[in-house]
Design an enzyme around this catalytic site. Structure first.
Site, short mmCIF file in Angstrom:
data_model
loop_
_atom_site.label_atom_id
_atom_site.label_comp_id
_atom_site.label_asym_id
_atom_site.label_seq_id
_atom_site.Cartn_x
_atom_site.Cartn_y
_atom_site.Cartn_z
N ILE A 145 0.89 -1.17 0.00
CA ILE A 145 0.00 0.00 0.00
C ILE A 145 0.92 1.21 0.00
CG2 ILE A 145 -0.20 -0.05 2.54
CD1 ILE A 145 -2.99 1.14 2.27
N SER A 146 0.70 2.13 -0.92
CA SER A 146 1.64 3.23 -1.12
C SER A 146 1.70 4.17 0.07
CB SER A 146 1.26 4.03 -2.38
OG SER A 146 1.44 3.27 -3.55
N GLN A 147 2.81 4.86 0.19
CA GLN A 147 2.97 5.91 1.18
C GLN A 147 1.86 6.95 1.00
OE1 GLN A 147 6.30 8.38 0.30
NE2 GLN A 147 6.43 9.28 2.35
#
Length: 211
Positions: free
Chosen positions: A61-63
């Protein structure tokens, strides 16, 4: 959304604003979205840290900063119909679905797609169409798109995605292998202008392989 989660999401939005995110609608969407819903319980305590986290299947899950930054870049062009390549956990889709009238999203890993669909349903986000398929090919039957966002790094820009942009549409995509650049491509008739935004680090966009 619990009171604790709401407070945490609001605080995350404040941190992103301090980091340079300016679009009020993006910050509002971040502040209203329970990021822990998109993580395994073992990582829920890290949900509101500004960091990428594993979601299984070799994906992340992206920053939150990158989620907000890419969304902000897309919204500058006021898209009505958006394609997301790489549904992943569904968090980026949840943010986008609050901000655009119509969202189409593609995922090549079936298990992740099923989970993401369930999560967005729990959040009562019903303006999203899901596809299990190869993101390199886009979604020709639903094109053209005013905006396309790719949430994995492509070794080169997929021609199929450029061809599915509407006139004036934008493609936001990380490009490169070891060194990656977040780029924005804008369509003007049959020509495309490009702009390098910043250096980033994403998992690779896999071409042609479903899981």
């Amino acid at each position: 959304m619990t009171r604790v989660a709401l407070t945490s999401a609001v605080n995350l939005a404040k941190k992103l604003q301090e980091a340079g995110i300016r679009h009020p609608a993006v910050l509002k969407a971040i502040s209203r979205t329970p990021r822990e819903l998109f993580l395994d319980n073992a990582l829920a305590h890290k949900a509101y840290e500004n960091t990428a986290l594993p979601i299984g299947q070799g994906q992340t899950i992206s920053q939150p900063y990158i989620v907000a930054r890419m969304t902000e870049l897309l919204l500058q062009h006021q898209p009505q119909k958006v394609l997301e390549v790489g549904t992943g956990s569904g968090y980026q889709a949840a943010i986008l679905a609050q901000l655009v009238p119509e969202l189409c999203t593609i995922e090549r890993i079936k298990g992740l797609q099923i989970q993401a669909r369930q999560r967005l349903k729990r959040l009562d986000l019903h303006n999203v169409s899901f596809k299990y398929g190869d993101g390199w090919q886009g979604w020709p039957n639903r094109s053209p798109f005013d905006g396309i966002m790719v949430t994995a790094a492509a070794a080169k820009v997929p021609e199929a995605l450029l061809s599915q942009l509407a006139e004036g549409g934008v493609l936001i995509i990380p490009v490169g292998e070891e060194t990656q650049q977040l780029m924005r491509f804008t369509r003007r008739s049959d020509r495309f202008s490009s702009e390098v935004i910043e250096t980033v680090k994403f998992v690779p966009l896999i071409n042609g392989e479903l899981a």
